[in-house]
Design a protein around this motif. Structure first.
Motif, mmCIF file in Angstrom:
data_model
loop_
_atom_site.group_PDB
_atom_site.id
_atom_site.type_symbol
_atom_site.label_atom_id
_atom_site.label_comp_id
_atom_site.label_asym_id
_atom_site.label_seq_id
_atom_site.Cartn_x
_atom_site.Cartn_y
_atom_site.Cartn_z
ATOM 1 N N GLY A 164 0.809 -1.218 0.000
ATOM 2 C CA GLY A 164 0.000 0.000 0.000
ATOM 3 C C GLY A 164 0.836 1.259 0.000
ATOM 4 O O GLY A 164 2.036 1.252 -0.224
ATOM 5 N N VAL A 165 0.210 2.368 0.299
ATOM 6 C CA VAL A 165 0.837 3.694 0.278
ATOM 7 C C VAL A 165 2.033 3.721 1.227
ATOM 8 O O VAL A 165 1.971 3.237 2.341
ATOM 9 C CB VAL A 165 -0.186 4.770 0.696
ATOM 10 C CG1 VAL A 165 0.463 6.140 0.747
ATOM 11 C CG2 VAL A 165 -1.365 4.756 -0.253
ATOM 12 N N GLY A 166 3.122 4.320 0.750
ATOM 13 C CA GLY A 166 4.304 4.489 1.584
ATOM 14 C C GLY A 166 5.267 3.321 1.547
ATOM 15 O O GLY A 166 6.395 3.449 1.968
ATOM 16 N N GLY A 167 4.841 2.182 1.058
ATOM 17 C CA GLY A 167 5.720 1.023 0.976
ATOM 18 C C GLY A 167 6.369 0.943 -0.386
ATOM 19 O O GLY A 167 6.013 1.643 -1.320
ATOM 20 N N LYS A 168 7.318 0.074 -0.502
ATOM 21 C CA LYS A 168 7.982 -0.115 -1.786
ATOM 22 C C LYS A 168 7.075 -0.949 -2.680
ATOM 23 O O LYS A 168 6.431 -1.891 -2.236
ATOM 24 C CB LYS A 168 9.316 -0.832 -1.604
ATOM 25 C CG LYS A 168 10.333 0.000 -0.868
ATOM 26 C CD LYS A 168 11.641 -0.746 -0.795
ATOM 27 C CE LYS A 168 12.674 0.079 -0.063
ATOM 28 N NZ LYS A 168 13.933 -0.618 0.046
ATOM 29 N N LYS A 224 12.856 12.515 -2.591
ATOM 30 C CA LYS A 224 11.870 11.466 -2.329
ATOM 31 C C LYS A 224 10.466 12.073 -2.337
ATOM 32 O O LYS A 224 10.156 12.963 -1.553
ATOM 33 C CB LYS A 224 12.126 10.789 -0.979
ATOM 34 C CG LYS A 224 13.463 10.088 -0.899
ATOM 35 C CD LYS A 224 13.530 8.927 -1.852
ATOM 36 C CE LYS A 224 14.880 8.249 -1.743
ATOM 37 N NZ LYS A 224 15.196 7.405 -2.815
ATOM 38 N N LYS A 225 9.659 11.586 -3.247
ATOM 39 C CA LYS A 225 8.293 12.090 -3.393
ATOM 40 C C LYS A 225 7.482 11.862 -2.114
ATOM 41 O O LYS A 225 6.707 12.724 -1.710
ATOM 42 C CB LYS A 225 7.635 11.375 -4.580
ATOM 43 C CG LYS A 225 6.297 11.939 -4.966
ATOM 44 C CD LYS A 225 5.762 11.415 -6.282
ATOM 45 C CE LYS A 225 5.919 9.945 -6.452
ATOM 46 N NZ LYS A 225 5.247 9.407 -7.644
ATOM 47 N N ARG A 244 15.370 16.124 -0.146
ATOM 48 C CA ARG A 244 16.582 15.462 -0.630
ATOM 49 C C ARG A 244 17.105 14.557 0.480
ATOM 50 O O ARG A 244 17.136 14.941 1.643
ATOM 51 C CB ARG A 244 17.641 16.466 -1.040
ATOM 52 C CG ARG A 244 17.160 17.299 -2.230
ATOM 53 C CD ARG A 244 18.264 17.814 -3.082
ATOM 54 N NE ARG A 244 18.997 16.862 -3.866
ATOM 55 C CZ ARG A 244 18.583 16.319 -5.022
ATOM 56 N NH1 ARG A 244 17.392 16.589 -5.475
ATOM 57 N NH2 ARG A 244 19.349 15.517 -5.698
ATOM 58 N N ILE A 245 17.548 13.376 0.083
ATOM 59 C CA ILE A 245 18.061 12.400 1.032
ATOM 60 C C ILE A 245 19.559 12.231 0.782
ATOM 61 O O ILE A 245 19.989 12.099 -0.363
ATOM 62 C CB ILE A 245 17.354 11.033 0.861
ATOM 63 C CG1 ILE A 245 15.837 11.194 0.972
ATOM 64 C CG2 ILE A 245 17.889 10.013 1.842
ATOM 65 C CD1 ILE A 245 15.354 11.652 2.314
ATOM 66 N N TYR A 246 20.333 12.238 1.854
ATOM 67 C CA TYR A 246 21.776 12.062 1.769
ATOM 68 C C TYR A 246 22.183 10.863 2.610
ATOM 69 O O TYR A 246 21.647 10.643 3.689
ATOM 70 C CB TYR A 246 22.521 13.303 2.271
ATOM 71 C CG TYR A 246 22.306 14.505 1.399
ATOM 72 C CD1 TYR A 246 23.134 14.753 0.322
ATOM 73 C CD2 TYR A 246 21.259 15.389 1.632
ATOM 74 C CE1 TYR A 246 22.935 15.855 -0.505
ATOM 75 C CE2 TYR A 246 21.053 16.490 0.822
ATOM 76 C CZ TYR A 246 21.894 16.712 -0.242
ATOM 77 O OH TYR A 246 21.695 17.796 -1.054
ATOM 78 N N LYS A 247 23.141 10.120 2.098
ATOM 79 C CA LYS A 247 23.700 8.998 2.848
ATOM 80 C C LYS A 247 25.102 9.404 3.269
ATOM 81 O O LYS A 247 25.913 9.798 2.439
ATOM 82 C CB LYS A 247 23.759 7.752 1.965
ATOM 83 C CG LYS A 247 24.424 6.569 2.614
ATOM 84 C CD LYS A 247 24.506 5.397 1.666
ATOM 85 C CE LYS A 247 25.222 4.230 2.307
ATOM 86 N NZ LYS A 247 25.357 3.120 1.361
ATOM 87 N N GLN A 248 25.373 9.316 4.551
ATOM 88 C CA GLN A 248 26.697 9.618 5.065
ATOM 89 C C GLN A 248 27.270 8.361 5.689
ATOM 90 O O GLN A 248 26.566 7.654 6.416
ATOM 91 C CB GLN A 248 26.638 10.716 6.126
ATOM 92 C CG GLN A 248 26.198 12.044 5.586
ATOM 93 C CD GLN A 248 26.108 13.095 6.674
ATOM 94 O OE1 GLN A 248 25.798 12.794 7.815
ATOM 95 N NE2 GLN A 248 26.373 14.336 6.313
ATOM 96 N N ALA A 249 28.536 8.098 5.393
ATOM 97 C CA ALA A 249 29.167 6.907 5.948
ATOM 98 C C ALA A 249 30.675 7.057 5.906
ATOM 99 O O ALA A 249 31.217 7.921 5.226
ATOM 100 C CB ALA A 249 28.743 5.668 5.156
ATOM 101 N N GLU A 250 31.311 6.209 6.666
ATOM 102 C CA GLU A 250 32.756 6.075 6.563
ATOM 103 C C GLU A 250 33.051 4.581 6.530
ATOM 104 O O GLU A 250 32.398 3.793 7.215
ATOM 105 C CB GLU A 250 33.522 6.779 7.674
ATOM 106 C CG GLU A 250 32.974 6.783 9.037
ATOM 107 C CD GLU A 250 33.875 7.511 10.021
ATOM 108 O OE1 GLU A 250 34.410 6.820 10.888
ATOM 109 O OE2 GLU A 250 34.025 8.734 9.911
#
Length: 170
Positions: A18-22, A101-102, A108-114
């Protein structure tokens, strides 16, 4: 005893959420192009230079006292990263722009990692894995290392000055 209708489970699991899921699993993003022999040779040269300098006794001694040595920064349209020599190996810190992301009102989504990227630098199999990676930040690193040839002298001079190499296409 209650019994589910025939093929209930298969149909239930196959329908869209449903709504909001993949709606479907994302396909793994393949690397988008083939590489020329010259690009692979340049990448291999740069990787060997970076890894070779990391393994010198001088760098190991500095790391035992200082902890980390900032070496390289890379800026692309979607990625900002820093490579550093650290006690455990070559450390990559990055921020990857994942897009808007709609479902989140266009945020805007950012991924931060090390992550330690020694496995890519320390073996021949690692070189193959570099070319096949699905990680967007590592893909940006590969592209920049293919575009620019780093000489050992240049790397040593930058380290001596306490500076870092900056690669950008912005």
């Amino acid at each position: 005893m209650v019994k589910a209708p025939e093929k209930f489970l298969e149909e239930y699991l196959s329908r869209q959420r449903g709504v909001g899921g993949k709606t479907a699993p994302k396909p793994i993003r393949e690397y988008y192009r083939d590489f020329t022999d010259a690009e692979i040779a340049k990448l291999k040269h740069n990787v060997e230079a970076l890894w070779g300098i990391y393994n010198t006794p001088e760098i190991k001694e500095i790391l035992s006292k200082k902890g980390a040595i900032r070496l390289l920064t890379i800026e692309t349209a979607t990625t900002n990263m820093t490579l550093s020599y650290a006690d455990g190996g070559i450390l990559m810190e990055y921020e990857l722009d994942m897009g808007a992301k709609k479902e989140l009102a266009g945020a805007r989504i950012y991924k931060q990692a090390e992550t330690l990227i020694n496995r890519y630098f320390s073996s021949e199999k690692g070189m193959e894995d570099l070319l096949k990676t699905t990680n967007g930040a590592i893909q940006a690193l590969v592209d920049k290392l293919m575009e620019n040839e780093l000489s050992e002298t240049e790397i040593w001079n930058v380290l001596l000055k306490g500076d870092h190499i900056h690669l950008s296409n912005i």
